[in-house]
Motif scaffolding. Structure first.
Motif, PDB file in Angstrom:
ATOM      1  N   LYS A 168       0.868  -1.106   0.063  1.00 32.19           N
ATOM      2  CA  LYS A 168      -0.032  -0.027  -0.048  1.00 32.19           C
ATOM      3  C   LYS A 168       0.708   1.050  -0.093  1.00 32.19           C
ATOM      4  O   LYS A 168       1.209   1.829   0.892  1.00 32.19           O
ATOM      5  CB  LYS A 168      -1.029  -0.129   1.058  1.00 32.19           C
ATOM      6  CG  LYS A 168      -1.981  -1.410   1.022  1.00 32.19           C
ATOM      7  CD  LYS A 168      -2.703  -1.228   2.598  1.00 32.19           C
ATOM      8  CE  LYS A 168      -3.526  -2.538   2.647  1.00 32.19           C
ATOM      9  NZ  LYS A 168      -4.434  -2.574   3.757  1.00 32.19           N
ATOM     10  N   LEU A 169       1.601   1.423  -1.122  1.00 31.09           N
ATOM     11  CA  LEU A 169       2.145   2.705  -1.236  1.00 31.09           C
ATOM     12  C   LEU A 169       1.600   3.771  -2.178  1.00 31.09           C
ATOM     13  O   LEU A 169       1.026   3.431  -3.548  1.00 31.09           O
ATOM     14  CB  LEU A 169       3.631   2.281  -2.087  1.00 31.09           C
ATOM     15  CG  LEU A 169       4.320   1.335  -1.176  1.00 31.09           C
ATOM     16  CD1 LEU A 169       5.799   1.025  -1.949  1.00 31.09           C
ATOM     17  CD2 LEU A 169       4.862   2.157   0.227  1.00 31.09           C
ATOM     18  N   THR A 170       1.332   4.871  -1.654  1.00 30.48           N
ATOM     19  CA  THR A 170       0.500   5.929  -2.691  1.00 30.48           C
ATOM     20  C   THR A 170       1.365   6.418  -3.616  1.00 30.48           C
ATOM     21  O   THR A 170       2.818   6.374  -3.810  1.00 30.48           O
ATOM     22  CB  THR A 170       0.061   7.194  -1.491  1.00 30.48           C
ATOM     23  OG1 THR A 170       1.170   7.761  -1.165  1.00 30.48           O
ATOM     24  CG2 THR A 170      -0.750   6.554  -0.422  1.00 30.48           C
ATOM     25  N   GLU A 171       0.789   7.181  -4.546  1.00 27.83           N
ATOM     26  CA  GLU A 171       1.243   7.396  -5.662  1.00 27.83           C
ATOM     27  C   GLU A 171       2.195   8.839  -5.578  1.00 27.83           C
ATOM     28  O   GLU A 171       3.210   9.111  -6.016  1.00 27.83           O
ATOM     29  CB  GLU A 171       0.156   7.882  -6.874  1.00 27.83           C
ATOM     30  CG  GLU A 171       0.752   8.406  -8.200  1.00 27.83           C
ATOM     31  CD  GLU A 171       1.644   7.381  -9.042  1.00 27.83           C
ATOM     32  OE1 GLU A 171       2.600   7.810  -9.609  1.00 27.83           O
ATOM     33  OE2 GLU A 171       1.389   6.167  -8.691  1.00 27.83           O
ATOM     34  N   LYS A 172       1.633   9.624  -4.490  1.00 29.11           N
ATOM     35  CA  LYS A 172       2.366  10.564  -3.783  1.00 29.11           C
ATOM     36  C   LYS A 172       3.698  10.281  -3.317  1.00 29.11           C
ATOM     37  O   LYS A 172       4.800  10.677  -3.590  1.00 29.11           O
ATOM     38  CB  LYS A 172       1.821  11.462  -2.886  1.00 29.11           C
ATOM     39  CG  LYS A 172       2.282  12.600  -2.391  1.00 29.11           C
ATOM     40  CD  LYS A 172       1.485  13.248  -1.516  1.00 29.11           C
ATOM     41  CE  LYS A 172       2.298  14.719  -0.748  1.00 29.11           C
ATOM     42  NZ  LYS A 172       1.530  15.425   0.329  1.00 29.11           N
ATOM     43  N   THR A 173       3.724   9.103  -2.631  1.00 28.22           N
ATOM     44  CA  THR A 173       4.970   8.665  -2.000  1.00 28.22           C
ATOM     45  C   THR A 173       5.941   8.234  -3.227  1.00 28.22           C
ATOM     46  O   THR A 173       7.153   8.418  -3.092  1.00 28.22           O
ATOM     47  CB  THR A 173       4.660   7.374  -1.036  1.00 28.22           C
ATOM     48  OG1 THR A 173       3.646   7.738  -0.040  1.00 28.22           O
ATOM     49  CG2 THR A 173       5.976   6.924  -0.525  1.00 28.22           C
ATOM     50  N   LEU A 174       5.445   7.448  -4.010  1.00 29.54           N
ATOM     51  CA  LEU A 174       6.418   7.056  -5.201  1.00 29.54           C
ATOM     52  C   LEU A 174       6.950   8.060  -5.970  1.00 29.54           C
ATOM     53  O   LEU A 174       8.104   7.942  -6.428  1.00 29.54           O
ATOM     54  CB  LEU A 174       5.350   5.977  -6.196  1.00 29.54           C
ATOM     55  CG  LEU A 174       5.006   4.691  -5.432  1.00 29.54           C
ATOM     56  CD1 LEU A 174       4.082   4.119  -6.377  1.00 29.54           C
ATOM     57  CD2 LEU A 174       6.247   3.758  -5.120  1.00 29.54           C
ATOM     58  N   LEU A 175       6.133   9.051  -6.305  1.00 29.25           N
ATOM     59  CA  LEU A 175       6.663  10.296  -6.760  1.00 29.25           C
ATOM     60  C   LEU A 175       7.679  10.937  -6.073  1.00 29.25           C
ATOM     61  O   LEU A 175       8.735  11.367  -6.695  1.00 29.25           O
ATOM     62  CB  LEU A 175       5.425  11.281  -7.327  1.00 29.25           C
ATOM     63  CG  LEU A 175       4.445  10.840  -8.271  1.00 29.25           C
ATOM     64  CD1 LEU A 175       3.486  11.892  -8.364  1.00 29.25           C
ATOM     65  CD2 LEU A 175       5.093  10.755  -9.859  1.00 29.25           C
ATOM     66  N   SER A 176       7.586  11.158  -4.798  1.00 33.24           N
ATOM     67  CA  SER A 176       8.565  11.600  -3.901  1.00 33.24           C
ATOM     68  C   SER A 176       9.854  10.862  -3.948  1.00 33.24           C
ATOM     69  O   SER A 176      10.924  11.382  -4.138  1.00 33.24           O
ATOM     70  CB  SER A 176       8.089  11.978  -2.430  1.00 33.24           C
ATOM     71  OG  SER A 176       6.902  12.725  -2.478  1.00 33.24           O
ATOM     72  N   LEU A 177       9.778   9.498  -4.232  1.00 32.31           N
ATOM     73  CA  LEU A 177      10.653   8.543  -3.936  1.00 32.31           C
ATOM     74  C   LEU A 177      11.521   8.612  -5.380  1.00 32.31           C
ATOM     75  O   LEU A 177      12.673   8.818  -5.291  1.00 32.31           O
ATOM     76  CB  LEU A 177      10.183   6.948  -3.920  1.00 32.31           C
ATOM     77  CG  LEU A 177      11.382   6.137  -3.937  1.00 32.31           C
ATOM     78  CD1 LEU A 177      12.664   6.432  -2.866  1.00 32.31           C
ATOM     79  CD2 LEU A 177      10.793   4.736  -3.992  1.00 32.31           C
ATOM     80  N   GLN A 178      10.844   9.031  -6.496  1.00 31.84           N
ATOM     81  CA  GLN A 178      11.169   8.766  -7.927  1.00 31.84           C
ATOM     82  C   GLN A 178      11.985  10.327  -7.975  1.00 31.84           C
ATOM     83  O   GLN A 178      13.237  10.211  -8.686  1.00 31.84           O
ATOM     84  CB  GLN A 178      10.161   8.790  -8.810  1.00 31.84           C
ATOM     85  CG  GLN A 178      10.693   8.765 -10.269  1.00 31.84           C
ATOM     86  CD  GLN A 178       9.276   8.943 -11.309  1.00 31.84           C
ATOM     87  OE1 GLN A 178       8.428   8.577 -10.989  1.00 31.84           O
ATOM     88  NE2 GLN A 178       9.867   8.479 -12.470  1.00 31.84           N
ATOM     89  N   ALA A 221      13.568  11.985  -5.508  1.00 30.49           N
ATOM     90  CA  ALA A 221      14.587  11.686  -4.786  1.00 30.49           C
ATOM     91  C   ALA A 221      15.631  11.042  -5.322  1.00 30.49           C
ATOM     92  O   ALA A 221      17.025  11.491  -5.168  1.00 30.49           O
ATOM     93  CB  ALA A 221      14.407  11.148  -3.393  1.00 30.49           C
ATOM     94  N   MET A 222      15.509  10.004  -6.067  1.00 30.54           N
ATOM     95  CA  MET A 222      16.342   9.166  -6.830  1.00 30.54           C
ATOM     96  C   MET A 222      16.863   9.891  -7.964  1.00 30.54           C
ATOM     97  O   MET A 222      17.926   9.641  -8.261  1.00 30.54           O
ATOM     98  CB  MET A 222      15.884   7.761  -6.959  1.00 30.54           C
ATOM     99  CG  MET A 222      15.245   7.007  -5.836  1.00 30.54           C
ATOM    100  SD  MET A 222      14.850   5.301  -6.141  1.00 30.54           S
ATOM    101  CE  MET A 222      16.505   4.642  -6.501  1.00 30.54           C
ATOM    102  N   GLN A 223      15.901  10.490  -8.737  1.00 36.25           N
ATOM    103  CA  GLN A 223      16.435  11.271  -9.900  1.00 36.25           C
ATOM    104  C   GLN A 223      17.467  12.383  -9.391  1.00 36.25           C
ATOM    105  O   GLN A 223      18.623  12.596 -10.263  1.00 36.25           O
ATOM    106  CB  GLN A 223      15.318  11.952 -10.601  1.00 36.25           C
ATOM    107  CG  GLN A 223      14.372  10.902 -11.351  1.00 36.25           C
ATOM    108  CD  GLN A 223      13.269  11.456 -11.942  1.00 36.25           C
ATOM    109  OE1 GLN A 223      12.855  12.760 -11.830  1.00 36.25           O
ATOM    110  NE2 GLN A 223      12.570  10.567 -12.829  1.00 36.25           N
TER     111      GLN A 223
END
Length: 561
Positions: free
Chosen positions: A269-279, A281-283
């Motif tokens: 259960k990972l929200t899209e907002k969390t995934l975008l923040s992670l993406q 940060a990694m970029q």
């Protein structure tokens, strides 16, 4: 006619140009005039002795001072450069001489050539001519030299100091040993620390690594590239040990896509907002590592917080999934441990088998197959041969005999038709079912009355021999081929020996080939007979028989009679 001020200035400028133009032309001609220089090279002689100094002189003659560059390296062919002297400047009227000297030497006789040498005069390069020289040996006559007597040896009044090299060697060895101990200790501590870290759960290890990384943000001159490399590596290691075992070699985009896929298939259960923040940060980490971007300190804290939250969320989802599997009674996590135990057991069994086979092959090569087989299967004949033997006298007086075990006593009466053999008969015997050997020892007294009344006297030893052969036939011995010989004991006692091959089937033996020996001793009152029957092809029983025969010894009283 009046001339304006402007026209007057123009006329003055034209006059100045007209006067200075010839001066500029003269200066240009002087500057562009090439320097005239002459280069020469010479030596004092062309013949030299071995080890004699060869002086090479380079001379540059010019009309004025110029910039010179003489060769400084060893460019003199096979000749060795001893010394390069400083440049001498000599002024002669309108000319200037620059002299450069080189001291050369050669220790081998022969003809040599000094090659062309390069000298730079201003921007012009001049070359010398090559010079040939000859180096000759020096003839010496030791007989014409002055000789002197050897000086006597004087003992020094001061004692010589002995250098204790062994002390230095010992100190060096101790230092090396201490260094080795320190190195091994540090290596062991490092390995133990690494093992402890690897033994930690992935979540605990990631939290500890992030905590240590957070301390470095406050350091001045922080290496931001190294910071983001460590940050992404912590996150990748956590994913590699938990849900995505290819995270170390995957790109940032592939990791984010994998997390999205797990959100659908694995129930994360990972929200899209969390995934975008992670993406994001990694970029940003990729930009720092590969494009040398420099984010602000606030961004470092924010990115570290993003990775910390993602690790926490993934760990929480893993715990919930583990609880669900436990509630459903699944034992999937036990399977790897079980497989690991099975693999370990297989390795242990395989190692034991290989060790056993190796020891077996080495034993066969060293001891031989037959001897090893007899030891492993406990050959009864070998066990009988190797045990402690018993030496005893059988009869009173009787015969001394050494046997693996004491013979058992049996009292019987003769059934022979002979009149010279007495009725009193004592028999000692040995017989075991699993050993192909029979031992019989007979003792009896002569019947002198019957022998005196018997007109045709018969040798009692021959009668005893016949009795022994008949006794063998009665127990089942067949195809007896007896031979007769004289038996002499170690002390010189004589007797009658009857021996030869025969056929007899011992229990639990594959063939019936056998051998027998009958020994007979007698005096005026007593008769003694030893009967041995054994399997012919048993090497251990053959050794037992040889040892028994070597120990046969009639009592001295019997010999004296």
């Amino acid at each position: 006619m009046a001339i304006s001020k402007k026209e007057g200035n123009n006329m003055r400028i034209k006059k100045i140009k007209f006067l200075f133009f010839p001066c500029f032309m003269l200066a240009a001609l002087v500057c562009n005039n090439p320097v005239v220089a002459q280069l020469s090279a010479n030596i004092d002689s062309t013949n030299f002795k071995i080890g004699e100094e060869i002086v090479l002189k380079l001379t540059v003659e010019t009309e004025k001072l110029v910039a010179l560059k003489f060769p400084e390296k060893n460019l003199f062919g096979s000749l060795e450069l001893l010394e390069s002297h400083k440049v001498d400047t000599i002024f002669k009227s309108s000319k200037t001489l620059f002299v450069k000297k080189y001291s050369l030497i050669q220790f081998s006789p022969g003809e040599y050539t000094i090659p062309k040498l390069e000298v730079r005069v201003n921007n012009k390069i001049l070359f010398t001519d090559s010079i040939k020289i000859k180096v000759v040996g020096v003839k010496t006559d030791p007989n014409k030299q002055n000789s002197y007597n050897a000086k006597p040896i004087f003992k020094s009044s001061k004692p010589q100091k002995k250098t204790n090299n062994w002390i230095l060697i010992l100190l060096a060895f101790i230092a090396a040993a201490i260094g080795l101990v320190i190195y091994l200790r540090n290596r062991r501590l490092h390995a133990e620390l690494k093992e402890k870290e690897e033994a930690l759960p992935p979540y605990e290890l990631a939290k500890r690594s992030l905590f240590e990384l957070n301390k470095t943000i406050l350091i001045e001159n922080l290496n931001i590239k190294l910071f983001y490399s460590e940050l992404t590596l912590i996150f990748r290691k956590f994913l590699n040990k938990t849900i995505y075992n290819k995270s170390l070699e995957s790109t940032s985009e592939e990791i984010v896509n994998e997390l999205r896929a797990l959100e659908v298939t694995g129930g994360f259960k990972l929200t899209e907002k969390t995934l975008l923040s992670l993406q994001s940060a990694m970029q940003r980490a990729d930009m720092v590592k590969f494009a040398k971007s420099l984010p602000a300190a606030k961004t470092l804290h924010a990115d570290l917080k993003i990775f910390e939250n993602e690790i926490h969320n993934i760990n929480r989802v893993l715990i919930e999934a583990e609880k669900e599997r436990a509630n459903k009674g699944l034992t999937e996590n036990k399977a790897p441990l079980k497989n690991k135990i099975i693999k370990k057991q297989k390795k242990l069994v395989l190692g034991s088998i290989l060790t056993f086979v190796s020891v077996l092959l080495i034993s066969v090569w060293w001891f031989g197959f037959e001897k090893l087989k007899d030891v492993i299967v406990q050959n009864p004949s070998k066990a009988l041969l190797d045990q402690r033997w018993v030496k005893s006298e059988y009869g009173a007086p009787g015969v001394f005999l050494e046997t693996p075990v004491a013979l058992e006593r049996e009292s019987k009466k003769f059934t022979s038709d002979s009149t010279s053999l007495g009725s009193t008969h004592v028999m000692f015997s040995f017989e075991k079912r699993n050993i192909p050997l029979k031992i019989i020892l007979n003792n009896s007294f002569l019947d002198n009355k019957a022998s005196n009344t018997n007109q045709a006297k018969v040798d009692p030893l021959e009668e005893m021999e016949e009795y022994g052969l008949n006794a063998l036939e009665k127990i089942g011995v067949e195809n007896l081929l007896p031979k007769r010989d004289v038996f002499i004991s170690a002390s010189g006692a004589k007797g009658l020996k009857t021996f030869g091959p025969a056929n007899f089937k011992f229990p639990a033996q594959p063939e019936n080939d056998a051998e027998f020996i009958i020994l007979n001793f007698s005096d005026s009152l007593r008769l003694h007979q030893l009967v041995l029957l054994w399997r012919a092809n048993d090497k251990y029983v053959n050794k037992i028989v040889e040892r028994i025969l070597s120990s046969v010894e009639p009592n001295k009283e019997l010999q004296n009679d």
